[in-house]
Design a protein around this motif. Structure first.
Motif, PDB file in Angstrom:
ATOM      1  N   ALA A   1      78.206  63.624   0.029  1.00 58.94           N
ATOM      2  CA  ALA A   1      77.527  63.082  -1.152  1.00 58.94           C
ATOM      3  C   ALA A   1      76.783  61.794  -0.801  1.00 58.94           C
ATOM      4  CB  ALA A   1      78.538  62.803  -2.255  1.00 58.94           C
ATOM      5  N   TYR A   2      75.637  61.608  -1.457  1.00 55.62           N
ATOM      6  CA  TYR A   2      74.854  60.377  -1.366  1.00 55.62           C
ATOM      7  C   TYR A   2      74.936  59.676  -2.718  1.00 55.62           C
ATOM      8  CZ  TYR A   2      72.170  62.220   2.718  1.00 55.62           C
ATOM      9  OH  TYR A   2      71.762  62.723   3.928  1.00 55.62           O
ATOM     10  N   PHE A   3      75.322  58.397  -2.718  1.00 57.13           N
ATOM     11  CA  PHE A   3      75.566  57.666  -3.955  1.00 57.13           C
ATOM     12  C   PHE A   3      74.495  56.607  -4.224  1.00 57.13           C
ATOM     13  CE2 PHE A   3      79.675  59.003  -2.281  1.00 57.13           C
ATOM     14  CZ  PHE A   3      80.261  59.600  -3.397  1.00 57.13           C
ATOM     15  N   ASN A   4      74.170  56.452  -5.498  1.00 59.61           N
ATOM     16  CA  ASN A   4      73.389  55.305  -5.963  1.00 59.61           C
ATOM     17  C   ASN A   4      73.968  54.918  -7.315  1.00 59.61           C
ATOM     18  OD1 ASN A   4      71.470  53.624  -7.311  1.00 59.61           O
ATOM     19  ND2 ASN A   4      69.890  54.293  -5.867  1.00 59.61           N
ATOM     20  N   LEU A   5      74.736  53.837  -7.329  1.00 55.92           N
ATOM     21  CA  LEU A   5      75.473  53.454  -8.530  1.00 55.92           C
ATOM     22  C   LEU A   5      74.580  52.871  -9.609  1.00 55.92           C
ATOM     23  CD1 LEU A   5      78.619  51.866  -6.817  1.00 55.92           C
ATOM     24  CD2 LEU A   5      78.313  54.211  -7.640  1.00 55.92           C
ATOM     25  N   SER A   6      73.324  52.600  -9.295  1.00 55.01           N
ATOM     26  CA  SER A   6      72.390  52.128 -10.317  1.00 55.01           C
ATOM     27  C   SER A   6      71.925  53.262 -11.219  1.00 55.01           C
ATOM     28  CB  SER A   6      71.166  51.475  -9.669  1.00 55.01           C
ATOM     29  OG  SER A   6      70.244  52.456  -9.194  1.00 55.01           O
ATOM     30  N   GLY A   7      72.240  54.506 -10.847  1.00 51.32           N
ATOM     31  CA  GLY A   7      71.701  55.650 -11.575  1.00 51.32           C
ATOM     32  C   GLY A   7      70.280  55.964 -11.153  1.00 51.32           C
ATOM     33  N   PHE A   8      69.926  55.570  -9.913  1.00 54.05           N
ATOM     34  CA  PHE A   8      68.604  55.817  -9.328  1.00 54.05           C
ATOM     35  C   PHE A   8      67.490  55.066 -10.052  1.00 54.05           C
ATOM     36  CE2 PHE A   8      71.264  59.232  -7.828  1.00 54.05           C
ATOM     37  CZ  PHE A   8      70.975  59.244  -6.491  1.00 54.05           C
ATOM     38  N   THR A   9      67.842  53.936 -10.652  1.00 51.29           N
ATOM     39  CA  THR A   9      66.811  53.081 -11.221  1.00 51.29           C
ATOM     40  C   THR A   9      66.233  52.137 -10.178  1.00 51.29           C
ATOM     41  OG1 THR A   9      68.437  51.419 -11.888  1.00 51.29           O
ATOM     42  CG2 THR A   9      67.905  53.150 -13.492  1.00 51.29           C
ATOM     43  N   GLU A  10      66.880  52.062  -9.004  1.00 49.92           N
ATOM     44  CA  GLU A  10      66.429  51.174  -7.929  1.00 49.92           C
ATOM     45  C   GLU A  10      67.014  51.666  -6.616  1.00 49.92           C
ATOM     46  OE1 GLU A  10      69.532  47.558  -7.931  1.00 49.92           O
ATOM     47  OE2 GLU A  10      68.513  47.804  -9.875  1.00 49.92           O
ATOM     48  N   THR A  11      66.631  51.027  -5.524  1.00 47.24           N
ATOM     49  CA  THR A  11      67.203  51.357  -4.217  1.00 47.24           C
ATOM     50  C   THR A  11      68.629  50.807  -4.129  1.00 47.24           C
ATOM     51  OG1 THR A  11      66.483  49.323  -3.125  1.00 47.24           O
ATOM     52  CG2 THR A  11      64.895  51.167  -3.186  1.00 47.24           C
TER      53      THR A  11
ATOM     54  N   HIS B   1      73.202  46.841  -4.134  1.00 43.98           N
ATOM     55  CA  HIS B   1      74.633  47.145  -4.045  1.00 43.98           C
ATOM     56  C   HIS B   1      75.330  46.165  -3.098  1.00 43.98           C
ATOM     57  CE1 HIS B   1      73.205  50.921  -5.695  1.00 43.98           C
ATOM     58  NE2 HIS B   1      74.410  51.455  -5.698  1.00 43.98           N
ATOM     59  N   THR B   2      76.640  46.041  -3.271  1.00 45.26           N
ATOM     60  CA  THR B   2      77.457  45.379  -2.267  1.00 45.26           C
ATOM     61  C   THR B   2      78.375  46.419  -1.636  1.00 45.26           C
ATOM     62  OG1 THR B   2      79.285  44.787  -3.754  1.00 45.26           O
ATOM     63  CG2 THR B   2      77.448  43.241  -3.594  1.00 45.26           C
ATOM     64  N   ALA B   3      78.764  46.168  -0.384  1.00 39.13           N
ATOM     65  CA  ALA B   3      79.643  47.085   0.343  1.00 39.13           C
ATOM     66  C   ALA B   3      80.771  46.298   0.984  1.00 39.13           C
ATOM     67  CB  ALA B   3      78.859  47.831   1.414  1.00 39.13           C
ATOM     68  N   ARG B   4      81.973  46.842   0.868  1.00 39.83           N
ATOM     69  CA  ARG B   4      83.124  46.324   1.603  1.00 39.83           C
ATOM     70  C   ARG B   4      83.792  47.491   2.316  1.00 39.83           C
ATOM     71  NH1 ARG B   4      88.277  46.652   0.588  1.00 39.83           N
ATOM     72  NH2 ARG B   4      88.015  47.096  -1.642  1.00 39.83           N
TER      73      ARG B   4
ATOM     74  N   THR C   1      79.805  48.399  -4.936  1.00 37.16           N
ATOM     75  CA  THR C   1      79.568  47.959  -6.308  1.00 37.16           C
ATOM     76  C   THR C   1      78.078  47.820  -6.568  1.00 37.16           C
ATOM     77  OG1 THR C   1      79.600  45.582  -5.813  1.00 37.16           O
ATOM     78  CG2 THR C   1      81.719  46.649  -6.234  1.00 37.16           C
ATOM     79  N   HIS C   2      77.719  47.995  -7.841  1.00 43.57           N
ATOM     80  CA  HIS C   2      76.363  47.691  -8.306  1.00 43.57           C
ATOM     81  C   HIS C   2      76.519  46.633  -9.388  1.00 43.57           C
ATOM     82  CE1 HIS C   2      72.627  48.499 -10.776  1.00 43.57           C
ATOM     83  NE2 HIS C   2      72.166  48.198  -9.577  1.00 43.57           N
ATOM     84  N   PRO C   3      76.423  45.356  -9.016  1.00 40.08           N
ATOM     85  CA  PRO C   3      76.732  44.283  -9.955  1.00 40.08           C
ATOM     86  C   PRO C   3      75.930  44.337 -11.254  1.00 40.08           C
ATOM     87  CG  PRO C   3      76.589  43.417  -7.722  1.00 40.08           C
ATOM     88  CD  PRO C   3      76.125  44.842  -7.667  1.00 40.08           C
ATOM     89  N   ALA C   4      74.688  44.775 -11.200  1.00 41.41           N
ATOM     90  CA  ALA C   4      73.847  44.773 -12.398  1.00 41.41           C
ATOM     91  C   ALA C   4      74.386  45.698 -13.478  1.00 41.41           C
ATOM     92  CB  ALA C   4      72.417  45.153 -12.034  1.00 41.41           C
TER      93      ALA C   4
END
Length: 351
Positions: A182-192, A196-199, A271-274
């Motif tokens: 799977a490829y994830f975009n937590l913004s809902g594909f509203t942006e690149t 995001h932050t990654a840990r 995470t997608h802080p926005a």
């Protein structure tokens, strides 16, 4: 809520099903018999609508489009027999040498040309919000030895976790390492993914050779831009990598002496802080490939217009070590008769 099944499309004159799981919180997951793949993960967006969090298509035809076939991004598919690359498509077991199908330069990638993600699996419901996919891979398929029977069971929980359990048995020793792509975009594909932050809880990654394959060395992340042990904004990290991340991170070993029996442990959080959305990944696997989608074609998009492409989504593919059959000291890359392959990975969402 009850599981539902609809028609996803047709392949070689046979109907291919799409299965939908939904929990009481409005999280919805769609799974296809084709590739035993995840085609959609949707969550409420707080505005009365739904945010789509992964790449994929709403009908089977999307996976056979010209742009998709040319780019081969493996959207949401179950990968096997062996995830990632095997160097030069060759390995030996017990003194016997094998040659696999080569589909990535000189190397074997993600199970070969007609691998698990391109097969139609058998499916059955095993609970209100759970479904099991099974597949038989015959001896010699893509060059692999042994008649192999594998399964993946998905379960959507009421606390917004998508659980995946992989299992397999064989009648002859064979490499086996399965994952979901799977490829994830937590913004809902509203942006690149730059926002995001990654840990990732790993002190090392496997050092690749000139063909991007580990051959036995490791690189410590300390003091490098690949150190994601503290939450890091991807925009900052990506500045240091011309083609983004494609790193296989090695996790600390499980605390028990039997890795297959160890419970899944959290190894990463994105995470997608926005939007406030989070994805935690828990797994029993020894490592994972973090890929930020540099080579994904910008020509790809979902039927509703969600734009895919370069840096539009990331993968976190937990698995056995890439090129594992050829690495010294790696003992879990080959499944033998009488043994049972077992792996569990959990995608835990907050929204």
């Amino acid at each position: 809520m009850p599981r539902t099944t609809t028609k996803f499309g047709e392949l070689d004159g046979k109907s291919v099903a799409l299965h939908t799981l939904e929990n009481a919180n409005g999280m919805r997951v769609k799974l296809s018999d084709y590739g035993a793949g995840i085609t959609s993960i949707g969550v409420p967006d707080g505005k009365g609508g739904r945010a789509e969090l992964i790449t994929g298509f709403d009908s089977l035809d999307g996976y056979f489009g010209e742009a998709y076939r040319a780019n081969a991004p493996y959207f949401g598919g179950t990968i096997g027999r062996y995830a990632s690359r095997i160097k030069d498509g060759k390995f030996s077991i017990g003194g016997e040498s094998y040659t696999l199908a080569v589909n990535d330069g000189s190397n074997h990638l993600h199970g070969g040309i007609q691998a698990f993600d391109k097969r139609v699996w058998q499916s059955e419901g095993v609970g209100e919000n759970s479904i099991k996919f099974t597949l038989h891979s015959p001896d010699g398929e893509e060059g692999y030895p042994g008649n192999l029977d594998v399964s993946i069971t998905y379960r959507l929980t009421e606390d917004n976790a998508l659980e995946m359990h992989f299992a397999g048995t064989t009648d002859k020793a064979t490499p086996l390492s399965m994952t979901n792509h799977a490829y994830f975009n937590l913004s809902g594909f509203t942006e690149t993914i730059h926002g995001h932050t990654a840990r990732i809880d790993a002190a090392e990654f496997l050092t690749p050779d000139e063909t991007n394959i580990p051959v036995g060395e490791r690189t410590a992340v300390a003091g490098t831009a690949a150190d994601l042990r503290k939450a890091t904004k991807l925009a900052d990290a990506l500045e240091h990598f011309p083609t983004g991340f494609e790193h296989f991170y090695a996790f600390a070993p499980p605390t028990t002496s039997a890795p297959a029996a160890a419970p899944p442990r959290e190894v990463a959080e994105f995470t997608h802080p926005a939007s406030g959305r989070k994805l935690a990944v828990l797994t029993t696997e020894p490592g994972a490939l973090f890929y930020t989608g540099y080579f994904t074609s910008d020509e790809l998009k979902r039927e509703n217009g969600d734009q895919f492409g370069r840096y539009r989504a990331f993968c976190f593919e937990s698995s056995r070590y890439p090129n594992g059959p050829n690495l010294p000291g790696v003992t879990d890359a080959v499944l033998r008769p009488g043994e049972s392959y077992s792996a569990t990975t959990i995608y835990q969402f907050t929204f």
